[in-house]
Design an enzyme around this catalytic site. Structure first.
Site, PDB file in Angstrom:
ATOM      1  N   ARG A  19       0.825  -1.220   0.000  1.00 37.11           N
ATOM      2  CA  ARG A  19       0.000   0.000   0.000  1.00 37.11           C
ATOM      3  C   ARG A  19       0.853   1.262   0.000  1.00 37.11           C
ATOM      4  O   ARG A  19       0.446   2.277  -0.571  1.00 37.11           O
ATOM      5  CB  ARG A  19      -0.933  -0.005   1.207  1.00 37.11           C
ATOM      6  CG  ARG A  19      -2.056  -0.996   1.011  1.00 37.11           C
ATOM      7  CD  ARG A  19      -2.993  -1.013   2.176  1.00 37.11           C
ATOM      8  NE  ARG A  19      -4.180  -1.785   1.852  1.00 37.11           N
ATOM      9  CZ  ARG A  19      -5.019  -2.267   2.746  1.00 37.11           C
ATOM     10  NH1 ARG A  19      -4.804  -2.065   4.031  1.00 37.11           N
ATOM     11  NH2 ARG A  19      -6.063  -2.948   2.370  1.00 37.11           N
ATOM     12  N   LYS A  55     -19.635 -15.238   0.986  1.00 37.38           N
ATOM     13  CA  LYS A  55     -21.040 -14.855   1.160  1.00 37.38           C
ATOM     14  C   LYS A  55     -21.733 -14.295  -0.079  1.00 37.38           C
ATOM     15  O   LYS A  55     -21.192 -13.437  -0.762  1.00 37.38           O
ATOM     16  CB  LYS A  55     -21.114 -13.787   2.249  1.00 37.38           C
ATOM     17  CG  LYS A  55     -20.757 -14.293   3.622  1.00 37.38           C
ATOM     18  CD  LYS A  55     -20.972 -13.149   4.567  1.00 37.38           C
ATOM     19  CE  LYS A  55     -20.600 -13.511   5.979  1.00 37.38           C
ATOM     20  NZ  LYS A  55     -20.450 -12.281   6.752  1.00 37.38           N
ATOM     21  N   GLY A  96      -9.834  -8.415  -1.132  1.00 40.03           N
ATOM     22  CA  GLY A  96      -8.631  -8.809  -0.395  1.00 40.03           C
ATOM     23  C   GLY A  96      -8.213 -10.242  -0.629  1.00 40.03           C
ATOM     24  O   GLY A  96      -7.037 -10.527  -0.888  1.00 40.03           O
ATOM     25  N   GLY A 111     -13.857  -3.373  -0.055  1.00 42.77           N
ATOM     26  CA  GLY A 111     -15.215  -2.855   0.145  1.00 42.77           C
ATOM     27  C   GLY A 111     -15.547  -1.741  -0.833  1.00 42.77           C
ATOM     28  O   GLY A 111     -16.653  -1.691  -1.381  1.00 42.77           O
TER      29      GLY A 111
HETATM   30  P1  AMP Z   1     -14.831 -13.193   0.909  1.00 45.71           P
HETATM   31  O1  AMP Z   1     -14.189 -12.371   1.993  1.00 45.71           O
HETATM   32  O2  AMP Z   1     -16.308 -13.162   0.900  1.00 45.71           O
HETATM   33  O3  AMP Z   1     -14.195 -12.940  -0.449  1.00 45.71           O
HETATM   34  O4  AMP Z   1     -14.498 -14.703   1.283  1.00 45.71           O
HETATM   35  C1  AMP Z   1     -13.222 -15.227   1.302  1.00 45.71           C
HETATM   36  C2  AMP Z   1     -13.195 -16.473   2.117  1.00 45.71           C
HETATM   37  O5  AMP Z   1     -14.124 -17.402   1.596  1.00 45.71           O
HETATM   38  C3  AMP Z   1     -11.839 -17.168   2.129  1.00 45.71           C
HETATM   39  O6  AMP Z   1     -11.302 -17.107   3.426  1.00 45.71           O
HETATM   40  C4  AMP Z   1     -12.167 -18.599   1.736  1.00 45.71           C
HETATM   41  O7  AMP Z   1     -11.519 -19.554   2.543  1.00 45.71           O
HETATM   42  C5  AMP Z   1     -13.661 -18.681   1.939  1.00 45.71           C
HETATM   43  N1  AMP Z   1     -14.267 -19.706   1.089  1.00 45.71           N
HETATM   44  C6  AMP Z   1     -14.153 -19.830  -0.244  1.00 45.71           C
HETATM   45  N2  AMP Z   1     -14.793 -20.924  -0.674  1.00 45.71           N
HETATM   46  C7  AMP Z   1     -15.316 -21.536   0.411  1.00 45.71           C
HETATM   47  C8  AMP Z   1     -16.079 -22.715   0.608  1.00 45.71           C
HETATM   48  N3  AMP Z   1     -16.430 -23.503  -0.409  1.00 45.71           N
HETATM   49  N4  AMP Z   1     -16.444 -23.017   1.869  1.00 45.71           N
HETATM   50  C9  AMP Z   1     -16.098 -22.225   2.905  1.00 45.71           C
HETATM   51  N5  AMP Z   1     -15.380 -21.102   2.772  1.00 45.71           N
HETATM   52  C10 AMP Z   1     -14.990 -20.753   1.543  1.00 45.71           C
END
Ligand code: AMP
Length: 405
Positions: free
Chosen positions: A36, A199, A358, A381
């Site tokens: 950064r 999510k 991230g 974000g």
């Molecule tokens: P996000 O911050 O929403 O981009 O989510 C990232 C996180 O989602 C990472 O830490 C991944 O380990 C988790 N992730 C990705 N695929 C899966 C999955 N199939 N089951 C559980 N966690 C997941």
């Protein structure tokens, strides 16, 4: 972009107050990842070359609204001194008469780093009095902290409104707005959007906003299982947002009716890497859509990788946000790494590729392909909100560029 940038203004001998994002990881008083800080160097160098007085401000971590040495920006100032080969003086605070005196004693070409903005709870409250105190430190305001632009804080919005005739975007901010803006207006087709991560709830807005602009929507990662369950599939113990099953169904309807003549094609995983736990200690490929009741899906499977890669092979524009699996664990990392490689290949063929968020940026860095992407966004974000069609307060507050005639 309809905002003034540092190229549009005369900086000479001015006190230039710059909001940077130096929210960097620090261990034992040392910056462990200076990405950064490096990202802000073009703006910093431009200001110094213009013989201006440079005053930098940033937040770091989440202090509890009072001074805390653990969250001092001193290590960032030290790292910047090394990178610039020039002394960066550290102020004891970010506002107050001592700081004002230090600022006013600056000579052109000198750099002062203010102490962590979040040592004052007024920063996040966008307190007008606090913003006024910050604004008193500059003749001109530059925002180069895209990652904080979705927050209406004193240093991102309040100050810009006060110094409104001279509030401009730095190079990093400009690069982000230009690259992400290209995805919203004038993306070349086929435009493939790859979404993953944990999510669905984080990605609702982006799906709604891109559905009429993209040609393909590839969904992997944990969020895919809420969609599969909404379709009536067995997902075993896989991640699911039960409260968003209806949202997922609605989004699939929105996707199906996006453009009656040429609807966006949504692809979900058709196979997986499954296991009994998230560590992947007994992970194995599972060549079916439905997942056994006692197993969870930690990654997309080989057929899904093939399907996604074939679509990416035709893409002229790509946006990727969110890993395809639990990439932090080796047994579940293959899908994410394969998609990173396919996006990098697309860049090599001349496609315009953007990676944001991230975790996808971390996955990309793990794959060693970061420099094979057209634009890697620094703001998780902020990029999600921008691509979701929302105005960013830190951008909106900047001075409008005069209309070209
Ligand atoms: P996000 O911050 O929403 O981009 O989510 C990232 C996180 O989602 C990472 O830490 C991944 O380990 C988790 N992730 C990705 N695929 C899966 C999955 N199939 N089951 C559980 N966690 C997941």
């Amino acid at each position: 972009m309809d905002k003034l940038t540092i190229d549009d203004v005369d900086l000479k001998e001015k006190r230039v107050l710059v909001r940077v994002d130096f929210n960097v990881p620090i261990e034992n008083g040392k910056v462990t990842d200076d990405t950064r800080i490096r990202a802000a160097l073009p703006t910093i160098q431009k200001i110094l070359q213009s013989n201006a007085k440079l005053i930098l401000m940033s937040h770091l971590g989440r202090p509890k609204g009072g001074p805390d040495p653990k969250y001092s920006l001193m290590p960032a100032a030290t790292r910047l001194t090394e990178l610039l080969g020039k002394d960066v003086e550290m102020a004891p605070d970010c506002v107050g008469s001592d700081v004002e005196a230090m600022v006013n004693a600056r000579q052109p070409g000198q750099v002062l780093m203010l102490e962590n903005l979040r040592f004052h709870k007024e920063e996040e409250k966008n307190d007008p009095e606090f913003a006024k105190q910050l604004a008193a430190l500059g003749d001109m305001y530059v925002n180069d902290a895209f990652g904080s632009a979705h927050r209406a804080h004193a240093s991102t919005e309040g100050v810009a409104k006060i110094l409104k005739t001279a509030a401009v975007a730095g190079y990093l901010m400009k690069a982000e707005l230009t690259a992400l803006g290209k995805l919203l207006t004038g993306a070349q087709m086929p435009f493939v959007v790859i979404l993953g991560g944990a999510k669905v709830s984080d990605k609702i807005q982006i799906i709604k906003n891109l559905v009429t602009r993209a040609s393909h929507l590839l969904v992997g990662g944990g969020m895919a299982y809420t969609f599969l369950k909404a379709q009536g599939r067995e997902i075993g113990k896989s991640l699911v947002e039960v409260e968003h099953l209806v949202t997922a169904t609605n989004l699939m309807t929105v996707v199906a009716y996006s453009n009656p003549r040429k609807p966006v094609k949504m692809e979900l995983p058709v196979d997986h890497v499954i296991g009994s736990n998230i560590e992947g200690t007994d992970a194995l490929e599972h060549p079916q859509i439905d997942i056994p009741a006692d197993k969870l899906a930690g990654d997309i499977g080989p057929q899904t990788i093939k399907n996604f890669s074939m679509i990416l092979a035709q893409a002229k524009t790509v946006l990727w946000n969110g890993p395809m699996g639990v990439f932090e664990k080796e047994p579940f990392a293959k899908g994410t790494m394969a998609i990173a490689a396919a996006v990098a290949e697309a860049t090599g063929r001349g496609a315009f590729t953007v990676v944001g968020g991230g975790d996808s940026v971390a996955a990309l860095s793990k794959s060693g392909l970061t420099n094979k992407i057209s634009h890697v966004s620094t703001g998780g974000g902020a990029s999600l909100e921008f691509l979701g069609g929302q105005d960013l307060p830190g951008v909106e507050a900047l001075t409008k560029a005069p209309k070209k005639t």
